[in-house]
Scaffold this motif. Structure first.
Motif, short mmCIF file in Angstrom:
data_model
loop_
_atom_site.label_atom_id
_atom_site.label_comp_id
_atom_site.label_asym_id
_atom_site.label_seq_id
_atom_site.Cartn_x
_atom_site.Cartn_y
_atom_site.Cartn_z
N MET A 1 0.85 -1.18 0.00
CA MET A 1 0.00 0.00 0.00
C MET A 1 0.89 1.23 0.00
O MET A 1 1.87 1.31 0.73
CB MET A 1 -0.87 -0.02 1.26
N SER A 2 0.53 2.22 -0.79
CA SER A 2 1.33 3.45 -0.87
C SER A 2 1.10 4.30 0.37
O SER A 2 0.14 4.09 1.12
CB SER A 2 0.96 4.24 -2.13
N ASN A 3 1.99 5.27 0.57
CA ASN A 3 1.84 6.18 1.71
C ASN A 3 0.52 6.92 1.65
O ASN A 3 -0.12 7.14 2.68
CB ASN A 3 3.00 7.18 1.75
N GLU A 4 0.11 7.29 0.45
CA GLU A 4 -1.18 8.01 0.30
C GLU A 4 -2.34 7.10 0.70
O GLU A 4 -3.25 7.53 1.41
CB GLU A 4 -1.35 8.49 -1.14
N ASN A 5 -2.29 5.85 0.28
CA ASN A 5 -3.34 4.89 0.66
C ASN A 5 -3.34 4.63 2.16
O ASN A 5 -4.39 4.51 2.78
CB ASN A 5 -3.17 3.57 -0.10
N ASN A 6 -2.14 4.53 2.75
CA ASN A 6 -2.04 4.34 4.19
C ASN A 6 -2.64 5.53 4.94
O ASN A 6 -3.33 5.36 5.94
CB ASN A 6 -0.58 4.15 4.62
N ASP A 7 -2.34 6.74 4.46
CA ASP A 7 -2.89 7.94 5.08
C ASP A 7 -4.40 7.96 4.99
O ASP A 7 -5.10 8.30 5.95
CB ASP A 7 -2.30 9.22 4.45
N GLN A 8 -4.94 7.57 3.81
CA GLN A 8 -6.40 7.52 3.65
C GLN A 8 -7.01 6.46 4.56
O GLN A 8 -8.07 6.67 5.14
CB GLN A 8 -6.77 7.24 2.19
N ALA A 9 -6.33 5.34 4.69
CA ALA A 9 -6.82 4.26 5.56
C ALA A 9 -6.83 4.72 7.01
O ALA A 9 -7.80 4.50 7.74
CB ALA A 9 -5.96 3.01 5.39
N ARG A 10 -5.77 5.40 7.45
CA ARG A 10 -5.72 5.91 8.82
C ARG A 10 -6.83 6.94 9.05
O ARG A 10 -7.45 6.96 10.12
CB ARG A 10 -4.35 6.52 9.12
N THR A 11 -7.06 7.79 8.06
CA THR A 11 -8.13 8.79 8.16
C THR A 11 -9.48 8.09 8.29
O THR A 11 -10.32 8.49 9.11
CB THR A 11 -8.12 9.73 6.94
N SER A 12 -9.69 7.03 7.52
CA SER A 12 -10.95 6.27 7.59
C SER A 12 -11.13 5.65 8.98
O SER A 12 -12.24 5.64 9.53
CB SER A 12 -10.98 5.18 6.53
N ILE A 13 -10.06 5.13 9.53
CA ILE A 13 -10.13 4.54 10.87
C ILE A 13 -10.50 5.60 11.89
O ILE A 13 -11.37 5.39 12.75
CB ILE A 13 -8.80 3.84 11.24
N GLU A 14 -9.85 6.76 11.82
CA GLU A 14 -10.14 7.85 12.76
C GLU A 14 -11.59 8.34 12.61
O GLU A 14 -12.25 8.65 13.60
CB GLU A 14 -9.15 9.00 12.59
N GLU A 15 -12.09 8.38 11.38
CA GLU A 15 -13.49 8.77 11.16
C GLU A 15 -14.45 7.75 11.75
O GLU A 15 -15.46 8.10 12.35
CB GLU A 15 -13.76 8.97 9.66
N ALA A 16 -14.12 6.47 11.58
CA ALA A 16 -14.96 5.41 12.15
C ALA A 16 -15.00 5.53 13.68
O ALA A 16 -16.07 5.44 14.29
CB ALA A 16 -14.43 4.03 11.74
N LYS A 17 -13.85 5.76 14.29
CA LYS A 17 -13.79 5.95 15.73
C LYS A 17 -14.60 7.18 16.14
O LYS A 17 -15.33 7.15 17.15
CB LYS A 17 -12.35 6.10 16.21
N ALA A 18 -14.48 8.25 15.36
CA ALA A 18 -15.19 9.50 15.69
C ALA A 18 -16.70 9.30 15.69
O ALA A 18 -17.40 9.86 16.54
CB ALA A 18 -14.79 10.61 14.72
N TYR A 19 -17.22 8.49 14.75
CA TYR A 19 -18.67 8.21 14.73
C TYR A 19 -19.09 7.55 16.04
O TYR A 19 -20.11 7.91 16.63
CB TYR A 19 -19.04 7.26 13.58
N VAL A 20 -18.33 6.57 16.46
CA VAL A 20 -18.68 5.82 17.67
C VAL A 20 -18.51 6.71 18.91
O VAL A 20 -19.38 6.71 19.79
CB VAL A 20 -17.86 4.52 17.78
N ILE A 21 -17.42 7.45 18.97
CA ILE A 21 -17.19 8.35 20.11
C ILE A 21 -18.34 9.35 20.21
O ILE A 21 -18.87 9.58 21.31
CB ILE A 21 -15.84 9.08 19.97
#
Length: 185
Positions: A1-21
């Motif tokens: 996975m490229s750095n850009e894809n990793n950054d997007q994946a991390r952003t998606s994880i943080e957004e998923a956490k934010a919904y639950v929080i």
């Protein structure tokens, strides 16, 4: 996975956490815990343990607000103080088991509700009893006092039931009657 894809994946994880929080904070707000304390619990839910400084940094809250929120969550026994090896700072961990959270959080509220209301009913009924002993009391006032006494008496079974509910949760009996479904449906 490229750095850009990793950054997007991390952003998606943080957004998923934010919904639950956010949903945890909203839910806790419904039950009388401040939204900021709910955000704090939700944030801590996704972490192993956190210091007050780490919480403050992550949530952008003042240290006094953070301490107040942590204390409130500790009062409900849904956040516990821990110790991280190699540091003298206090760390805190959130209860991760929602069934235990339910047990700790709601039973504490329900015990308080039953006690406050049963104490008030007892005092009110004593006052009404004293009033009803007055031989010179006008009949319409006597009838109102008697009706009020009867209404208060009729509310007691609910508070006694609530106490039984708490006892059944604390003993685990409720979870035997309504088993925890381990599936994700």
């Amino acid at each position: 996975m490229s750095n850009e894809n990793n950054d997007q994946a991390r952003t998606s994880i943080e957004e998923a956490k934010a919904y639950v929080i956010d949903s945890i904070a909203e839910t806790m707000d419904l039950y009388g815990v401040t939204r900021s304390a709910g955000n704090l619990y939700g944030t801590m839910y996704f972490e192993e343990d956190m210091t007050l400084d780490e919480m403050r940094e992550k949530l952008g809250m003042s240290k006094p607000s953070m301490s107040t929120g942590v204390k409130k969550l500790q009062d409900y026994n849904i956040v516990k103080q821990t110790f991280r090896k190699g540091t003298r700072r206090q760390t805190f961990v959130a209860e991760k088991d929602f069934f235990q959270f339910f047990t700790n959080f709601f039973t504490k509220k329900w015990v308080r509700e039953a006690k406050v209301n049963l104490d008030a009913i007892k005092q009110a009924q004593q006052d009404l009893d004293n009033l009803l002993k007055d031989k010179e009391l006008e009949e319409d006032i006597r009838q109102e006092a008697e009706q009020t006494y009867i209404k208060l008496e009729a509310s007691k079974p609910y508070y006694h039931w609530l106490q039984k509910l708490v006892a059944s949760i604390e003993s685990g009996e409720l979870f035997e009657m309504i088993p925890i479904d381990e599936s994700d449906e």
